[in-house]
Write a protein that holds these residues in place. Structure first.
Motif, PDB file in Angstrom:
ATOM      1  N   ASN A  55      -7.188  -5.529   7.996  1.00  0.00           N
ATOM      2  CA  ASN A  55      -8.410  -6.148   7.997  1.00  0.00           C
ATOM      3  C   ASN A  55      -9.013  -7.240   9.030  1.00  0.00           C
ATOM      4  O   ASN A  55      -9.730  -7.099   9.527  1.00  0.00           O
ATOM      5  CB  ASN A  55      -8.976  -6.371   6.594  1.00  0.00           C
ATOM      6  N   ARG A  56      -7.541  -7.958   8.986  1.00  0.00           N
ATOM      7  CA  ARG A  56      -7.888  -9.115  10.277  1.00  0.00           C
ATOM      8  C   ARG A  56      -7.937  -8.735  11.759  1.00  0.00           C
ATOM      9  O   ARG A  56      -8.801  -8.809  12.461  1.00  0.00           O
ATOM     10  CB  ARG A  56      -6.905 -10.083  10.016  1.00  0.00           C
ATOM     11  N   LEU A  57      -6.966  -7.764  11.868  1.00  0.00           N
ATOM     12  CA  LEU A  57      -6.984  -6.863  13.397  1.00  0.00           C
ATOM     13  C   LEU A  57      -7.703  -5.859  13.642  1.00  0.00           C
ATOM     14  O   LEU A  57      -8.112  -5.720  14.729  1.00  0.00           O
ATOM     15  CB  LEU A  57      -5.608  -6.699  13.925  1.00  0.00           C
ATOM     16  N   ILE A  58      -8.104  -5.123  12.803  1.00  0.00           N
ATOM     17  CA  ILE A  58      -8.742  -3.648  12.822  1.00  0.00           C
ATOM     18  C   ILE A  58     -10.283  -3.641  12.075  1.00  0.00           C
ATOM     19  O   ILE A  58     -11.153  -3.873  12.709  1.00  0.00           O
ATOM     20  CB  ILE A  58      -7.669  -2.458  12.515  1.00  0.00           C
ATOM     21  N   GLY A  59      -9.938  -3.486  10.764  1.00  0.00           N
ATOM     22  CA  GLY A  59     -11.311  -3.290  10.074  1.00  0.00           C
ATOM     23  C   GLY A  59     -12.312  -2.252  10.458  1.00  0.00           C
ATOM     24  O   GLY A  59     -11.799  -1.845  11.700  1.00  0.00           O
ATOM     25  N   LEU A  60     -13.121  -1.832   9.650  1.00  0.00           N
ATOM     26  CA  LEU A  60     -13.728  -0.673   9.969  1.00  0.00           C
ATOM     27  C   LEU A  60     -14.822  -1.154  11.281  1.00  0.00           C
ATOM     28  O   LEU A  60     -15.094  -0.475  12.196  1.00  0.00           O
ATOM     29  CB  LEU A  60     -15.020  -0.135   8.818  1.00  0.00           C
ATOM     30  N   ALA A  72     -20.413   6.401  10.965  1.00  0.00           N
ATOM     31  CA  ALA A  72     -19.496   7.376  10.043  1.00  0.00           C
ATOM     32  C   ALA A  72     -18.240   7.087  10.740  1.00  0.00           C
ATOM     33  O   ALA A  72     -18.079   7.579  11.843  1.00  0.00           O
ATOM     34  CB  ALA A  72     -19.946   8.620   9.680  1.00  0.00           C
ATOM     35  N   ILE A  73     -17.166   6.917   9.934  1.00  0.00           N
ATOM     36  CA  ILE A  73     -15.803   6.914  10.505  1.00  0.00           C
ATOM     37  C   ILE A  73     -15.159   7.907   9.713  1.00  0.00           C
ATOM     38  O   ILE A  73     -14.783   7.861   8.461  1.00  0.00           O
ATOM     39  CB  ILE A  73     -15.238   5.413  10.422  1.00  0.00           C
ATOM     40  N   TYR A  74     -14.580   9.021  10.559  1.00  0.00           N
ATOM     41  CA  TYR A  74     -13.962   9.972   9.820  1.00  0.00           C
ATOM     42  C   TYR A  74     -12.395   9.780   9.937  1.00  0.00           C
ATOM     43  O   TYR A  74     -11.932   9.612  10.960  1.00  0.00           O
ATOM     44  CB  TYR A  74     -14.251  11.446  10.331  1.00  0.00           C
ATOM     45  N   PHE A  75     -11.767  10.054   8.963  1.00  0.00           N
ATOM     46  CA  PHE A  75     -10.273   9.668   8.734  1.00  0.00           C
ATOM     47  C   PHE A  75      -9.250  11.205   8.925  1.00  0.00           C
ATOM     48  O   PHE A  75      -8.343  10.905   9.240  1.00  0.00           O
ATOM     49  CB  PHE A  75      -9.764   8.853   7.656  1.00  0.00           C
ATOM     50  N   GLU A  76     -10.096  12.132   8.638  1.00  0.00           N
ATOM     51  CA  GLU A  76      -9.413  13.610   8.807  1.00  0.00           C
ATOM     52  C   GLU A  76     -10.337  14.415   9.265  1.00  0.00           C
ATOM     53  O   GLU A  76     -11.620  14.411   8.963  1.00  0.00           O
ATOM     54  CB  GLU A  76      -8.800  13.687   7.541  1.00  0.00           C
ATOM     55  N   PRO A  77     -10.010  15.450  10.031  1.00  0.00           N
ATOM     56  CA  PRO A  77      -8.585  15.687  10.469  1.00  0.00           C
ATOM     57  C   PRO A  77      -7.844  14.634  11.048  1.00  0.00           C
ATOM     58  O   PRO A  77      -6.659  14.571  11.464  1.00  0.00           O
ATOM     59  CB  PRO A  77      -8.501  17.177  10.799  1.00  0.00           C
ATOM     60  N   SER A  78      -8.777  13.829  12.047  1.00  0.00           N
ATOM     61  CA  SER A  78      -8.257  12.823  12.770  1.00  0.00           C
ATOM     62  C   SER A  78      -9.349  11.821  13.037  1.00  0.00           C
ATOM     63  O   SER A  78     -10.457  12.122  12.521  1.00  0.00           O
ATOM     64  CB  SER A  78      -7.798  13.355  14.324  1.00  0.00           C
ATOM     65  N   LEU A  79      -9.030  10.703  13.611  1.00  0.00           N
ATOM     66  CA  LEU A  79     -10.059   9.678  13.618  1.00  0.00           C
ATOM     67  C   LEU A  79     -11.284  10.077  14.511  1.00  0.00           C
ATOM     68  O   LEU A  79     -11.098  10.803  15.558  1.00  0.00           O
ATOM     69  CB  LEU A  79      -9.603   8.424  14.428  1.00  0.00           C
ATOM     70  N   TYR A 114      -7.056   3.163   4.916  1.00  0.00           N
ATOM     71  CA  TYR A 114      -8.426   3.188   4.940  1.00  0.00           C
ATOM     72  C   TYR A 114      -8.830   4.562   4.335  1.00  0.00           C
ATOM     73  O   TYR A 114      -9.638   4.683   3.666  1.00  0.00           O
ATOM     74  CB  TYR A 114      -9.158   2.923   6.250  1.00  0.00           C
ATOM     75  N   LYS A 115      -8.043   5.599   4.823  1.00  0.00           N
ATOM     76  CA  LYS A 115      -8.084   6.958   4.276  1.00  0.00           C
ATOM     77  C   LYS A 115      -7.922   7.083   2.844  1.00  0.00           C
ATOM     78  O   LYS A 115      -8.406   7.532   1.867  1.00  0.00           O
ATOM     79  CB  LYS A 115      -7.124   7.997   4.930  1.00  0.00           C
ATOM     80  N   GLY A 116      -6.912   6.487   2.274  1.00  0.00           N
ATOM     81  CA  GLY A 116      -6.586   6.281   0.914  1.00  0.00           C
ATOM     82  C   GLY A 116      -7.598   5.491   0.185  1.00  0.00           C
ATOM     83  O   GLY A 116      -7.856   5.772  -0.812  1.00  0.00           O
ATOM     84  N   LYS A 117      -8.307   4.453   0.835  1.00  0.00           N
ATOM     85  CA  LYS A 117      -9.128   3.672   0.054  1.00  0.00           C
ATOM     86  C   LYS A 117     -10.546   4.295   0.075  1.00  0.00           C
ATOM     87  O   LYS A 117     -11.389   4.183  -0.874  1.00  0.00           O
ATOM     88  CB  LYS A 117      -9.380   2.151   0.955  1.00  0.00           C
ATOM     89  N   TYR A 118     -11.110   4.880   1.089  1.00  0.00           N
ATOM     90  CA  TYR A 118     -12.507   5.344   1.094  1.00  0.00           C
ATOM     91  C   TYR A 118     -12.585   6.855   1.168  1.00  0.00           C
ATOM     92  O   TYR A 118     -13.590   7.281   1.047  1.00  0.00           O
ATOM     93  CB  TYR A 118     -13.040   4.908   2.664  1.00  0.00           C
ATOM     94  N   GLY A 119     -11.419   7.602   1.242  1.00  0.00           N
ATOM     95  CA  GLY A 119     -11.446   9.159   1.388  1.00  0.00           C
ATOM     96  C   GLY A 119     -11.476   9.490   2.672  1.00  0.00           C
ATOM     97  O   GLY A 119     -11.110   8.919   3.799  1.00  0.00           O
TER      98      GLY A 119
END
Length: 154
Positions: free
Chosen positions: A87-92, A141-148, A127-132
Motif C-alpha cells: 500500500n505504501r509503494l503501490i496502492g490502487l 476500474a482496475i481489473y486484476f484478471e485475466p491480467s492487469l 489486491y485480487k484476493g482482497k477486492y476480487g
C-alpha cells in the motif's frame, strides 16, 4: 514512493537504516527495534526500495520476533508488513497513476512505481484476493484478471 523518501521518513521517525549491512543470513532486510539493515548484496535500487518498505512495515505493524515462519501468528504478521509495503509503494492510486502516465505493461508499471516486477505481481495477487476480479477508485476500474487492466469510467 521513492527510496529517498522512505529514508527520510525513517530519519524523521528516529528509525536508523544501515544501507549496506553485512548479513550472515540470506535475508534482504532485517529489523531489530528501531534499526533496519538492508543487505549489501542487494544491488537493484528497486529491490532495496521494496525491502526498506517491508522492513518499515514490520516496524509499524509487527510485535516481537517473527523469524520462525512456521508459526501461524508469525506468518500473519509477515503478511501484514508486506501489505503495508504494498500500500505504501503501490496502492490502487499508484496503479491508476501509472496508467495515466502511459504505462501499459507490467514492466512499465513496475518501472514507474520503482518496484520490482515480482513485488508488483505479489501486490496484484493480494489486491485480487482482497477486492476480487476488479476494484474501482475515483473514475477508474482496475481489473486484476485475466491480467492487469485499468479503464476510465465514463
Amino acid at each position: 514512493m521513492k527510496y529517498e523518501d522512505l529514508l527520510e521518513e525513517s530519519r524523521a521517525g528516529n528509525i536508523y537504516v544501515i544501507e549496506n549491512a553485512d548479513f550472515k543470513s540470506s535475508a534482504d532486510g532485517l529489523i531489530n527495534g528501531n534499526v533496519i539493515g538492508i543487505n549489501k548484496r542487494l544491488q537493484s535500487f528497486c529491490k532495496r526500495t521494496c525491502t526498506l518498505a517491508e522492513e518499515l512495515g514490520h516496524y509499524y505493524t509487527t510485535i516481537g520476533d517473527i523469524t520462525r515462519q512456521d508459526a501461524a501468528s508469525n506468518h500473519k504478521q509477515e503478511l501484514r508488513a508486506r501489505v503495508w509495503a504494498y500500500n505504501r509503494l503501490i496502492g490502487l492510486n499508484g496503479i491508476v497513476n501509472a496508467y495515466r502516465h502511459g504505462c501499459h505493461s507490467l514492466h512499465d508499471t513496475a518501472d514507474y512505481l520503482e518496484v520490482t516486477e515480482e513485488f508488483l505481481l505479489e501486490a496484484l495477487q493480494y489486491y485480487k484476493g482482497k477486492y476480487g476480479k476488479y476494484a474501482t477508485i475515483d473514475n477508474y476500474a482496475i481489473y486484476f484478471e485475466p491480467s492487469l487492466g485499468v479503464f476510465e469510467l465514463v
